[in-house]
Structure formats: C-alpha cells, structure tokens
Design a protein around this motif. Structure first.
Motif, PDB file in Angstrom:
ATOM      1  N   TRP A  77       0.831  -1.196   0.000  1.00  0.00           N
ATOM      2  CA  TRP A  77       0.000   0.000   0.000  1.00  0.00           C
ATOM      3  C   TRP A  77       0.872   1.254   0.000  1.00  0.00           C
ATOM      4  O   TRP A  77       0.584   2.213  -0.728  1.00  0.00           O
ATOM      5  CB  TRP A  77      -0.938   0.036   1.213  1.00  0.00           C
ATOM      6  CG  TRP A  77      -1.565   1.378   1.370  1.00  0.00           C
ATOM      7  CD1 TRP A  77      -2.573   1.904   0.613  1.00  0.00           C
ATOM      8  CD2 TRP A  77      -1.215   2.383   2.319  1.00  0.00           C
ATOM      9  NE1 TRP A  77      -2.859   3.172   1.045  1.00  0.00           N
ATOM     10  CE2 TRP A  77      -2.038   3.496   2.083  1.00  0.00           C
ATOM     11  CE3 TRP A  77      -0.275   2.454   3.331  1.00  0.00           C
ATOM     12  CZ2 TRP A  77      -1.955   4.657   2.839  1.00  0.00           C
ATOM     13  CZ3 TRP A  77      -0.194   3.608   4.084  1.00  0.00           C
ATOM     14  CH2 TRP A  77      -1.039   4.689   3.829  1.00  0.00           C
TER      15      TRP A  77
ATOM     16  N   VAL B 186      -0.975  -7.617  -2.980  1.00  0.00           N
ATOM     17  CA  VAL B 186      -1.673  -7.793  -1.702  1.00  0.00           C
ATOM     18  C   VAL B 186      -2.513  -9.075  -1.730  1.00  0.00           C
ATOM     19  O   VAL B 186      -2.568  -9.807  -0.744  1.00  0.00           O
ATOM     20  CB  VAL B 186      -2.533  -6.553  -1.382  1.00  0.00           C
ATOM     21  CG1 VAL B 186      -3.492  -6.820  -0.248  1.00  0.00           C
ATOM     22  CG2 VAL B 186      -1.638  -5.372  -1.054  1.00  0.00           C
TER      23      VAL B 186
ATOM     24  N   TRP C 244      -1.895 -11.776  -3.485  1.00  0.00           N
ATOM     25  CA  TRP C 244      -0.970 -12.908  -3.418  1.00  0.00           C
ATOM     26  C   TRP C 244      -0.505 -13.141  -1.988  1.00  0.00           C
ATOM     27  O   TRP C 244      -0.481 -14.277  -1.514  1.00  0.00           O
ATOM     28  CB  TRP C 244       0.215 -12.633  -4.355  1.00  0.00           C
ATOM     29  CG  TRP C 244       1.186 -13.754  -4.440  1.00  0.00           C
ATOM     30  CD1 TRP C 244       1.036 -14.925  -5.122  1.00  0.00           C
ATOM     31  CD2 TRP C 244       2.459 -13.820  -3.807  1.00  0.00           C
ATOM     32  NE1 TRP C 244       2.151 -15.713  -4.957  1.00  0.00           N
ATOM     33  CE2 TRP C 244       3.048 -15.049  -4.156  1.00  0.00           C
ATOM     34  CE3 TRP C 244       3.171 -12.954  -2.985  1.00  0.00           C
ATOM     35  CZ2 TRP C 244       4.296 -15.429  -3.703  1.00  0.00           C
ATOM     36  CZ3 TRP C 244       4.427 -13.344  -2.543  1.00  0.00           C
ATOM     37  CH2 TRP C 244       4.973 -14.569  -2.907  1.00  0.00           C
ATOM     38  N   ILE C 245      -0.141 -12.065  -1.301  1.00  0.00           N
ATOM     39  CA  ILE C 245       0.301 -12.185   0.095  1.00  0.00           C
ATOM     40  C   ILE C 245      -0.842 -12.701   0.968  1.00  0.00           C
ATOM     41  O   ILE C 245      -0.656 -13.584   1.805  1.00  0.00           O
ATOM     42  CB  ILE C 245       0.819 -10.832   0.605  1.00  0.00           C
ATOM     43  CG1 ILE C 245       2.111 -10.464  -0.115  1.00  0.00           C
ATOM     44  CG2 ILE C 245       1.037 -10.859   2.111  1.00  0.00           C
ATOM     45  CD1 ILE C 245       2.525  -9.028   0.083  1.00  0.00           C
ATOM     46  N   GLY C 246      -2.036 -12.157   0.777  1.00  0.00           N
ATOM     47  CA  GLY C 246      -3.197 -12.588   1.559  1.00  0.00           C
ATOM     48  C   GLY C 246      -3.563 -14.038   1.299  1.00  0.00           C
ATOM     49  O   GLY C 246      -3.934 -14.771   2.225  1.00  0.00           O
TER      50      GLY C 246
ATOM     51  N   VAL D   3      -1.312 -11.471   9.178  1.00  0.00           N
ATOM     52  CA  VAL D   3      -0.961 -11.119   7.797  1.00  0.00           C
ATOM     53  C   VAL D   3      -2.203 -11.105   6.914  1.00  0.00           C
ATOM     54  O   VAL D   3      -2.361 -10.224   6.063  1.00  0.00           O
ATOM     55  CB  VAL D   3       0.118 -12.077   7.249  1.00  0.00           C
ATOM     56  CG1 VAL D   3       0.323 -11.881   5.757  1.00  0.00           C
ATOM     57  CG2 VAL D   3       1.416 -11.875   7.987  1.00  0.00           C
ATOM     58  N   ALA D   4      -3.106 -12.051   7.101  1.00  0.00           N
ATOM     59  CA  ALA D   4      -4.336 -12.080   6.311  1.00  0.00           C
ATOM     60  C   ALA D   4      -5.195 -10.845   6.582  1.00  0.00           C
ATOM     61  O   ALA D   4      -5.721 -10.229   5.643  1.00  0.00           O
ATOM     62  CB  ALA D   4      -5.122 -13.353   6.610  1.00  0.00           C
TER      63      ALA D   4
ATOM     64  N   SER E 237      -3.532  -7.815   5.071  1.00  0.00           N
ATOM     65  CA  SER E 237      -3.689  -7.823   3.610  1.00  0.00           C
ATOM     66  C   SER E 237      -5.052  -7.278   3.213  1.00  0.00           C
ATOM     67  O   SER E 237      -5.167  -6.508   2.259  1.00  0.00           O
ATOM     68  CB  SER E 237      -3.517  -9.237   3.058  1.00  0.00           C
ATOM     69  OG  SER E 237      -2.214  -9.691   3.274  1.00  0.00           O
TER      70      SER E 237
ATOM     71  N   ALA F   2      -4.898  -3.568   3.764  1.00  0.00           N
ATOM     72  CA  ALA F   2      -4.111  -2.937   2.704  1.00  0.00           C
ATOM     73  C   ALA F   2      -4.915  -2.839   1.409  1.00  0.00           C
ATOM     74  O   ALA F   2      -4.823  -1.835   0.694  1.00  0.00           O
ATOM     75  CB  ALA F   2      -2.819  -3.700   2.468  1.00  0.00           C
ATOM     76  N   ALA F   3      -5.717  -3.856   1.095  1.00  0.00           N
ATOM     77  CA  ALA F   3      -6.549  -3.809  -0.108  1.00  0.00           C
ATOM     78  C   ALA F   3      -7.586  -2.685  -0.003  1.00  0.00           C
ATOM     79  O   ALA F   3      -7.842  -1.968  -0.980  1.00  0.00           O
ATOM     80  CB  ALA F   3      -7.235  -5.153  -0.329  1.00  0.00           C
TER      81      ALA F   3
END
Length: 95
Positions: free
Chosen positions: A4, A43, A45-47, A70-71, A74, A77-78
């Motif tokens: 982000w 984001v 992909w990471i999530g 992290v989920a 993510s 951040a989205a």
C-alpha cells in the motif's frame, strides 16, 4: 502494508509526472490504473498465502497468529489501496 505504501507513492508520483510532462489524462490514468492493479495483485498474493498458511496451521497456535495477522493486514491494505485509488476514478488527474 508495504504494498500500500509503495502504491501510494507510485500513484501520486505518476500523477505529478504525467501532468508535468503532458502525458494527458488518459495516459496518466492508465499508468495509475496499472500501478493499482499491480498493488492489488501483490496484496492478494500475500493474503492468499497467509490464508493457506492459516488453514494449514489452524490446529497449532504458533503459526496461526502470524498467518491471521498477515491475512487481516492484507485485507486492510486492499481497502487502503481502494481508498487511495478512488480519487483517480472520480477526478481528472491534472486539475
């Protein structure tokens, strides 16, 4: 959150660069749209990897907290990328 932050810097840098160099509204919006799509893909992909790790380690407490964090970050951040990109769709870049 790093994705982000990079998106935020890239979109507003592209907006200033596009207006200063006379790219036009369409080209500037296209560049900002590509930056937004790349940030959302990163984001996502990471999530997705965090979600998979969460499901794999749901029984263990040590890996589940970090994966859950992290989920959730993510997802946050989205949403932040969406709010950062919202003026790009509602306003002309060079006004």
């Amino acid at each position: 959150m790093l994705a982000w932050g990079l998106h935020f810097a890239a979109v507003y840098s592209l907006q200033g660069l596009g207006c200063a160099r006379g790219w036009g509204d369409a080209a500037t919006r296209l560049a900002m749209g590509v930056a937004t799509a790349l940030a959302l893909a990163a984001v996502g992909w990471i999530g997705l990897h965090a979600w998979r790790r969460l499901r794999a380690h749901a029984a263990r407490a040590d890996g589940a907290f970090a994966a859950r964090l992290v989920a959730i970050l993510s997802l946050l951040a989205a949403v932040a990328i969406g709010f950062t990109a919202l003026p790009m769709f509602l306003l002309l870049p060079c006004e």
